[in-house]
Design a protein around this motif. Structure first.
Motif, short mmCIF file in Angstrom:
data_model
loop_
_atom_site.label_atom_id
_atom_site.label_comp_id
_atom_site.label_asym_id
_atom_site.label_seq_id
_atom_site.Cartn_x
_atom_site.Cartn_y
_atom_site.Cartn_z
N VAL A 1 45.18 30.43 36.55
CA VAL A 1 44.30 31.41 37.20
C VAL A 1 45.05 32.10 38.35
N ALA A 2 45.79 31.31 39.14
CA ALA A 2 46.55 31.92 40.25
C ALA A 2 47.55 32.95 39.72
N GLN A 3 48.19 32.63 38.58
CA GLN A 3 49.13 33.59 37.98
C GLN A 3 48.42 34.87 37.56
N ALA A 4 47.30 34.72 36.91
CA ALA A 4 46.57 35.90 36.42
C ALA A 4 46.10 36.76 37.60
N VAL B 1 38.25 42.33 37.80
CA VAL B 1 36.82 42.12 37.59
C VAL B 1 36.58 41.28 36.33
N ILE B 2 37.28 41.62 35.25
CA ILE B 2 37.13 40.86 34.00
C ILE B 2 37.50 39.40 34.23
N LEU B 3 38.55 39.19 35.04
CA LEU B 3 39.02 37.84 35.32
C LEU B 3 38.02 37.05 36.14
N GLY B 4 37.34 37.73 37.06
CA GLY B 4 36.54 36.98 38.02
C GLY B 4 35.04 37.05 37.86
N LYS B 5 34.57 37.96 37.02
CA LYS B 5 33.12 38.10 36.89
C LYS B 5 32.69 37.92 35.44
N LYS C 1 26.32 40.44 23.57
CA LYS C 1 27.46 40.22 22.66
C LYS C 1 28.60 39.42 23.30
N PHE C 2 28.45 39.08 24.58
CA PHE C 2 29.48 38.27 25.24
C PHE C 2 28.92 36.90 25.59
N VAL C 3 29.65 35.86 25.22
CA VAL C 3 29.29 34.51 25.65
C VAL C 3 29.93 34.29 27.02
N ARG C 4 29.15 33.80 27.94
CA ARG C 4 29.63 33.59 29.31
C ARG C 4 30.79 32.59 29.34
N ARG C 5 31.90 32.97 29.94
CA ARG C 5 33.08 32.10 29.98
C ARG C 5 33.07 31.21 31.22
N ILE C 6 33.44 29.97 31.05
CA ILE C 6 33.60 29.08 32.20
C ILE C 6 34.99 28.44 32.15
N LYS C 7 35.51 28.11 33.32
CA LYS C 7 36.85 27.51 33.42
C LYS C 7 36.77 26.22 34.23
N PRO C 8 36.42 25.13 33.57
CA PRO C 8 36.19 23.87 34.31
C PRO C 8 37.40 23.39 35.11
N LEU C 9 38.62 23.73 34.66
CA LEU C 9 39.82 23.21 35.33
C LEU C 9 40.42 24.20 36.34
N LYS C 10 39.67 25.24 36.68
CA LYS C 10 40.28 26.31 37.48
C LYS C 10 40.76 25.87 38.86
N ARG D 1 36.19 34.96 46.41
CA ARG D 1 35.40 35.61 47.46
C ARG D 1 35.49 37.13 47.33
N LEU D 2 36.71 37.59 47.05
CA LEU D 2 36.97 39.03 47.02
C LEU D 2 36.29 39.72 45.82
N VAL D 3 36.36 39.07 44.68
CA VAL D 3 35.91 39.74 43.44
C VAL D 3 34.40 40.03 43.46
N LYS D 4 33.69 39.30 44.28
CA LYS D 4 32.24 39.54 44.40
C LYS D 4 31.94 40.97 44.84
N TYR D 5 32.88 41.56 45.58
CA TYR D 5 32.66 42.91 46.08
C TYR D 5 33.05 43.99 45.08
N LEU D 6 33.80 43.59 44.04
CA LEU D 6 34.29 44.61 43.10
C LEU D 6 33.21 44.95 42.08
#
Lengths: 305, 305
Positions: free
Chosen positions: B173-176, B190-194, B200-209, B267-272
């Motif tokens: 995630v840090a690399q992306a 935005v796609i990465l963080g929200k 038509k989209f299944v909500r993505r989760i990243k348990p190991l982030k 924190r930042l992506v919330k504003y985008l």
């Protein structure tokens, strides 16, 4: 013979990696003048504007002053002045100031010198010592940056400047952006990228923000600006230097990335919220959201106030 | 004798640099289980939830599956399934799939395998060849990432999953985040963080982030997960590897920076702004703001559709 990509006549003296263009001396100078003028824009280069320029005597601030003088020279009722801060760094700062003063005299620019000592009663050297005594591990650049910023603002405000011009080049801005991305510090990102509209703050502009350091230096050498090139004795302790190395590595492999960091940040920062400093610092009366400003926070940590 | 910072009894087997804590085997395993559970939260670990897990056979996806199985095992009416994508990478992918399948069988997890060939008519190897023929210089990882993402979404959607779990660790995630900061690509940030809210989209989760790669690997080894550890033959061509090296350098000198990048980004992506995909792709009918989705854009560039 190789020729300049612009005029197709003269011998090139500079190869710009990200664009693939080769520039001769004259075309390079024209290119920089035009690019910085465009960065400023017509809203800033116009009549009845007074600009305070932060001058350290280094290549960046003097190239900026050189260009601003040229842009504003033909504009009626405009004025540029030099604002010089003496932080009090033994064996370093006086030489920079001497060069900045010589520059101002040569180009007939009014200048003013204020010192850390006058404003807060301590030189930077003394602050660094005091931080050591108190086992405060913060970087000298942090203290210096925050206090210098405040003093430059006061100097510009006192002299009714419409803008405070800072000589940060593309490398400087890319480093600052990256450092704040790494810290994830949204407040600092906002301060870096947005202007705080407040009667006590003079609006900051960065005319060189799109010019890489290497091009600023080349421009200074080509037009014969004499500048202070010693690094600050405290800068080797700086985290910023590490980030600078990382960005240089990245730029070398992928020319144009410093620019994309800065341009991307400028798009991004528009979405970040600017907290209004509605309250004021209880010590100095300057605007501050938290009731104590950054400068007084430092001075209190050092037991100076 | 040195002892574990947590239980103060056992011998430590891992030193966590950013916290200064030493962990024994048992305390480390507990710590990871607790941290990932907290990352997911009670909104996700609850009754009547069905999770599709993207499984490559690598350490990340299998550690994720191991943990999710444990969390959901006692929860009524919950279900986890394995979603495996065969990209078609000769001499590499089949071995990963074999390991993922063995894992699913061992833990009694239902699994499904879809291939690039079934979905778009071409293996990744064939796509890379075709890109070469057409002199398209894009990175194989770009093609692969976009198409795999789409296929995983379809697989999860078809099986009515509430969430699609992806095994990206803190390093990934840090690399992306850093790559998109450098490009200044707000859409991709935005796609990465929200999460895109769309039927038509299944909500993505990243348990190991929030778990660094090194800790994922250690966990896998400690609990005895057999995983596919070969690097993808295309990954050495990857710009991502360079960014990974830079971040490893930074983390080494300043432990905790990978985490601060990711936490700051969140924190930042919330504003985008999240652009709503109001229109649909004219080729495949998937949601797309621009009228042609990323997958069809690639397929068209390669003259496949």
């Amino acid at each position: 013979m190789e020729v300049c990509s612009i005029c197709k006549e003269e011998e090139p003296i500079y190869y710009q990696r990200h664009s693939g263009l080769k520039f001769c001396r004259e075309c390079f100078i024209k290119y920089i003048k035009k690019k910085v003028r465009k960065t400023l824009g017509k809203k800033i280069i116009k009549q009845n504007v007074k600009i305070g320029m932060g001058l350290s005597g280094g290549k960046d601030s003097l190239v900026m002053a050189y260009l601003l003088r040229e842009y504003y020279d033909p504009i009626p009722n405009s004025e540029i002045i030099g604002l010089i801060v003496d932080e009090g760094i033994e064996g370093f700062r006086k030489r920079g100031i001497k060069i900045a003063v010589e520059f101002c005299k040569k180009y007939d620019i009014p200048y003013y010198i204020d010192t850390f000592e006058d404003h807060i009663g301590y030189t930077l050297d003394r602050i660094v010592e005091r931080a050591k005594e108190k086992n405060i591990t913060a970087n000298p650049c942090t203290f210096c940056g925050i206090i210098r910023r405040r003093i430059l603002n006061s100097m510009a405000l006192e002299r009714s400047c419409n803008y405070l011009a800072i000589g940060h080049n593309l490398d400087d801005v890319a480093q600052a952006v990256m450092m704040n991305y790494i810290e994830g510090d949204i407040k600092k990102l906002v301060i870096l990228g947005k202007s705080i509209e407040h009667p006590k703050f003079v609006r900051r502009i960065k005319p060189l923000k799109y010019i890489p350091e290497i091009e600023v230096k080349l421009f200074a050498d080509l037009v014969g600006i004499k500048y202070h090139s010693e690094p600050c004795p405290y800068s080797s302790l700086s985290y910023r230097n590490e980030i600078s190395e990382i960005l240089n590595l990245l730029e070398k492999k992928h020319p144009g990335k410093k620019y994309s960091i800065v341009a991307g940040f400028e798009r991004l920062v528009k979405y970040l919220p600017l907290e209004k400093d509605k309250s004021i610092c209880k010590y100095c009366g300057n605007p501050s959201a938290s009731g104590i400003c950054k400068v007084c926070e430092i001075l209190r940590r050092l037991d100076i106030i």
